[in-house]
Design an enzyme around this catalytic site. Structure first.
Site, PDB file in Angstrom:
ATOM      1  N   GLU A  39      97.583  12.012 -44.300  1.00 52.84           N
ATOM      2  CA  GLU A  39      97.255  11.030 -43.274  1.00 52.84           C
ATOM      3  C   GLU A  39      96.036  10.238 -43.750  1.00 52.84           C
ATOM      4  O   GLU A  39      95.006  10.816 -44.096  1.00 52.84           O
ATOM      5  CB  GLU A  39      96.956  11.719 -41.944  1.00 52.84           C
ATOM      6  CG  GLU A  39      98.156  12.470 -41.361  1.00 52.84           C
ATOM      7  CD  GLU A  39      97.847  13.111 -40.016  1.00 52.84           C
ATOM      8  OE1 GLU A  39      97.732  12.366 -39.027  1.00 52.84           O
ATOM      9  OE2 GLU A  39      97.719  14.342 -39.966  1.00 52.84           O
ATOM     10  N   VAL A  85      95.671  21.770 -48.166  1.00 50.33           N
ATOM     11  CA  VAL A  85      94.724  21.631 -47.063  1.00 50.33           C
ATOM     12  C   VAL A  85      95.473  21.668 -45.732  1.00 50.33           C
ATOM     13  O   VAL A  85      96.421  20.903 -45.526  1.00 50.33           O
ATOM     14  CB  VAL A  85      93.937  20.316 -47.164  1.00 50.33           C
ATOM     15  CG1 VAL A  85      92.905  20.234 -46.052  1.00 50.33           C
ATOM     16  CG2 VAL A  85      93.269  20.200 -48.517  1.00 50.33           C
ATOM     17  N   PHE A 105     100.671  16.271 -55.687  1.00 49.83           N
ATOM     18  CA  PHE A 105     100.361  17.671 -56.005  1.00 49.83           C
ATOM     19  C   PHE A 105      99.803  18.347 -54.764  1.00 49.83           C
ATOM     20  O   PHE A 105      99.464  17.696 -53.778  1.00 49.83           O
ATOM     21  CB  PHE A 105      99.365  17.773 -57.162  1.00 49.83           C
ATOM     22  CG  PHE A 105      98.120  16.939 -57.017  1.00 49.83           C
ATOM     23  CD1 PHE A 105      97.012  17.419 -56.325  1.00 49.83           C
ATOM     24  CD2 PHE A 105      98.057  15.666 -57.574  1.00 49.83           C
ATOM     25  CE1 PHE A 105      95.866  16.652 -56.200  1.00 49.83           C
ATOM     26  CE2 PHE A 105      96.910  14.889 -57.453  1.00 49.83           C
ATOM     27  CZ  PHE A 105      95.814  15.385 -56.763  1.00 49.83           C
ATOM     28  N   TYR A 131      90.493  11.401 -44.997  1.00 51.95           N
ATOM     29  CA  TYR A 131      89.668  11.797 -46.136  1.00 51.95           C
ATOM     30  C   TYR A 131      88.570  10.805 -46.504  1.00 51.95           C
ATOM     31  O   TYR A 131      87.663  11.142 -47.268  1.00 51.95           O
ATOM     32  CB  TYR A 131      90.562  12.122 -47.330  1.00 51.95           C
ATOM     33  CG  TYR A 131      91.371  13.363 -47.062  1.00 51.95           C
ATOM     34  CD1 TYR A 131      90.790  14.621 -47.147  1.00 51.95           C
ATOM     35  CD2 TYR A 131      92.703  13.279 -46.658  1.00 51.95           C
ATOM     36  CE1 TYR A 131      91.514  15.770 -46.864  1.00 51.95           C
ATOM     37  CE2 TYR A 131      93.431  14.427 -46.375  1.00 51.95           C
ATOM     38  CZ  TYR A 131      92.830  15.657 -46.476  1.00 51.95           C
ATOM     39  OH  TYR A 131      93.545  16.792 -46.177  1.00 51.95           O
ATOM     40  N   VAL A 134      95.032  22.997 -41.269  1.00 50.08           N
ATOM     41  CA  VAL A 134      94.426  23.707 -40.148  1.00 50.08           C
ATOM     42  C   VAL A 134      95.530  24.014 -39.144  1.00 50.08           C
ATOM     43  O   VAL A 134      96.359  23.146 -38.837  1.00 50.08           O
ATOM     44  CB  VAL A 134      93.317  22.867 -39.477  1.00 50.08           C
ATOM     45  CG1 VAL A 134      92.752  23.589 -38.254  1.00 50.08           C
ATOM     46  CG2 VAL A 134      92.200  22.576 -40.472  1.00 50.08           C
ATOM     47  N   ARG A 169      90.412  20.113 -34.313  1.00 53.13           N
ATOM     48  CA  ARG A 169      89.291  19.497 -33.608  1.00 53.13           C
ATOM     49  C   ARG A 169      88.180  20.500 -33.289  1.00 53.13           C
ATOM     50  O   ARG A 169      87.496  20.375 -32.276  1.00 53.13           O
ATOM     51  CB  ARG A 169      89.766  18.844 -32.304  1.00 53.13           C
ATOM     52  CG  ARG A 169      90.843  17.787 -32.476  1.00 53.13           C
ATOM     53  CD  ARG A 169      90.293  16.541 -33.170  1.00 53.13           C
ATOM     54  NE  ARG A 169      91.273  15.453 -33.176  1.00 53.13           N
ATOM     55  CZ  ARG A 169      92.119  15.197 -34.162  1.00 53.13           C
ATOM     56  NH1 ARG A 169      92.104  15.978 -35.251  1.00 53.13           N
ATOM     57  NH2 ARG A 169      92.958  14.189 -34.097  1.00 53.13           N
ATOM     58  N   ARG A 170      87.998  21.484 -34.164  1.00 54.44           N
ATOM     59  CA  ARG A 170      86.936  22.468 -33.951  1.00 54.44           C
ATOM     60  C   ARG A 170      86.001  22.568 -35.152  1.00 54.44           C
ATOM     61  O   ARG A 170      85.245  23.529 -35.286  1.00 54.44           O
ATOM     62  CB  ARG A 170      87.537  23.842 -33.633  1.00 54.44           C
ATOM     63  CG  ARG A 170      88.443  23.817 -32.399  1.00 54.44           C
ATOM     64  CD  ARG A 170      88.969  25.178 -32.041  1.00 54.44           C
ATOM     65  NE  ARG A 170      89.985  25.087 -30.988  1.00 54.44           N
ATOM     66  CZ  ARG A 170      90.595  26.141 -30.446  1.00 54.44           C
ATOM     67  NH1 ARG A 170      90.295  27.371 -30.849  1.00 54.44           N
ATOM     68  NH2 ARG A 170      91.507  25.972 -29.509  1.00 54.44           N
ATOM     69  N   GLY A 171      86.075  21.606 -36.051  1.00 55.90           N
ATOM     70  CA  GLY A 171      85.171  21.579 -37.196  1.00 55.90           C
ATOM     71  C   GLY A 171      85.625  22.364 -38.398  1.00 55.90           C
ATOM     72  O   GLY A 171      84.891  22.468 -39.384  1.00 55.90           O
ATOM     73  N   LEU A 228      88.189  21.762 -40.589  1.00 57.59           N
ATOM     74  CA  LEU A 228      88.426  20.921 -41.765  1.00 57.59           C
ATOM     75  C   LEU A 228      87.110  20.446 -42.373  1.00 57.59           C
ATOM     76  O   LEU A 228      86.929  20.487 -43.591  1.00 57.59           O
ATOM     77  CB  LEU A 228      89.294  19.719 -41.386  1.00 57.59           C
ATOM     78  CG  LEU A 228      89.567  18.734 -42.529  1.00 57.59           C
ATOM     79  CD1 LEU A 228      90.320  19.418 -43.662  1.00 57.59           C
ATOM     80  CD2 LEU A 228      90.348  17.518 -42.024  1.00 57.59           C
TER      81      LEU A 228
END
Length: 447
Positions: free
Chosen positions: A150, A112, A447, A154, A114, A120-122, A124
């Site tokens: 972090e 995962v 993983f 999540y 970005v 900060r643009r949606g 994720l």
């Protein structure tokens, strides 16, 4: 990626310049470029194809941005990737309805990221929604899991920290005081060390990981198709580090355990050895095999300290060595669990006792989970979860159920922290006791 997936701050008139796209082997260069931009951990000596070859193209996608010429960027006909996610088809050891554990399918989220220029643009939020909805639509597993780079990210998407990562540090030569019958049985176990990256070694590691997972709560097992690549050796990347080794344990020529290790050489000003041995993974089918592995790992020459990772607070090593004060223990979060299909997930695991509660569940990302569910568990620990119109006994979020799913974090402790609201007296205690496991889960490998 539809309009509803856009960032909440975007106005209706703002055109979102991103689109979700599937990936193939032909995208290796774009994927590697984004991976390096996100994690800035370039693997020297690995090609783009080697960097991405564990990627499962059936379970992962990317986000690309409409191409624009940027200062310092070479011309290209391809739109740059600015977001990516992948997943592995894994299994997780969860509490069984009787003694021990049972293994259930788990979608292991990974890769995962970005691009730093497009945060900060949606992006994720869009990827996570797409990922979780895809799991549900395909019906491939009732739960998803991840390691959180972090911790503040999540929980927004319904994941809850379900196990702890315990690092146990012991001095080389430390005495392990196991009961006599365990110690004598360990004497019948032999060990030997080989390089971990060969086809033969990785096949044996995978088979042993699966065998040990049948006895070890919280273990997430890798899919067989990527087991060969997991420990590949890149000499240029590791530099002066030792090639990763694996210590195998056998009893009457039958494999019963393994430990993945790497040693670091160090000498003090008086030319005395003070090396460190790190054990990234260790698994065994029983206590004597575990003891035999630990004894050998604590007896290597030129080593002053041994660090065992992915252990548990209930790990026999903690108590064989004299308890927490006889060692150095560091604890952090390990596996985060997300219930994608709540009724199926709650029916797949076992319970410690009978229970009958109606839960009002909150789930903003997977709306099919939101609402009222009745969990009924019989005297044998077998659960059934169905929609209900009865008054709710308690309220909680799907992330709370994820935190309690492995049986380590209790519903009662989560309620004490304010994450569960009780409407019927005693129902929190009943659900908490039913979901608790016999032991604390182990911190599984990343993983």
């Amino acid at each position: 990626m539809d309009e509803s997936s856009r960032h909440a701050d975007a106005s209706p008139q703002t055109r979102w310049p991103y689109r979700s796209t599937p990936l193939t082997n032909a995208d290796a260069e774009r994927m590697a470029t984004l991976e390096h931009a996100v994690w800035f951990e370039v693997l020297p000596g690995a090609s783009a194809a080697q960097t991405v070859r564990e990627f499962d193209y059936d379970r992962g996608r990317a986000v690309e941005v409409e191409h624009e010429a940027l200062l310092g960027m070479p011309p290209t006909s391809e739109a740059p990737l600015v977001g990516i996610y992948g997943a592995f088809d894994m299994h997780l050891s969860v509490p069984a309805s009787g003694p021990g554990v049972t293994r259930v399918p788990m979608n292991g989220l990974t890769w995962v990221g970005v691009h730093p220029d497009h945060r900060r643009r949606g992006i994720l939020s869009s990827m996570m929604t797409e990922h979780l909805h895809g799991i549900y639509d395909r019906g491939e597993s009732a739960i998803a899991g991840l390691w959180a780079a972090e911790v503040g990210i999540y929980g927004r998407f319904g994941y809850g920290p379900a196990s702890l990562e315990v690092m146990l540090q012991l001095s080389s030569g430390a005495d392990l005081s196991a009961p006599d019958h365990v110690a004598s049985a360990a004497d019948a176990v032999t060990t030997h060390m080989v390089a971990a990256h060969t086809d033969e070694a990785t096949a044996a590691i995978h088979a042993l990981q699966v065998s040990a997972a049948e006895h070890t709560l919280g273990t997430a097992t890798r899919p067989e198709r990527i087991a060969r690549w997991w420990f590949e050796d890149f000499p240029k990347a590791r530099g002066s580090k030792e090639q990763r080794q694996v210590l195998f344990a056998t009893r009457e020529d039958i494999p019963v355990g393994y430990a993945l290790l790497r040693r670091t050489s160090e000498w003090d000003d008086h030319n005395n050895p003070g090396g460190e041995l790190r054990v990234g993974e260790m698994a065994a089918v029983d206590a004597p095999a575990l003891l035999a592995l630990a004894r050998r790992l604590l007896s290597f020459d030129l080593i002053s300290k041994v660090k065992f990772y992915a252990r548990s607070t209930d790990d026999p090593l903690v108590w064989w060595s004299g308890g927490p004060r006889a060692s150095t223990m560091k604890v952090t979060d390990a596996l985060w669990v997300r219930l994608v299909d709540v009724p199926r997930a709650l029916s797949e695991r076992g319970y410690a006792g009978a229970c009958d509660v109606v839960m009002e569940l909150k789930d903003d990302v997977c709306p099919w989970n939101a609402g009222r569910w009745r969990l009924q568990v019989d005297a044998d620990g077998v659960g059934r979860c169905d929609p209900s119109e009865a008054p709710a006994d308690l309220e909680l979020g799907v992330d709370v159920l994820g935190s309690a799913y492995l049986g380590g974090r209790s519903i009662a402790s989560l309620a004490a922290a304010g994450w569960v609201i009780e409407h019927r007296r005693g129902c929190v205690q009943a659900l908490s006791r039913a979901m608790r496991a016999d032991t604390e889960p182990y911190g599984t490998s990343g993983f």
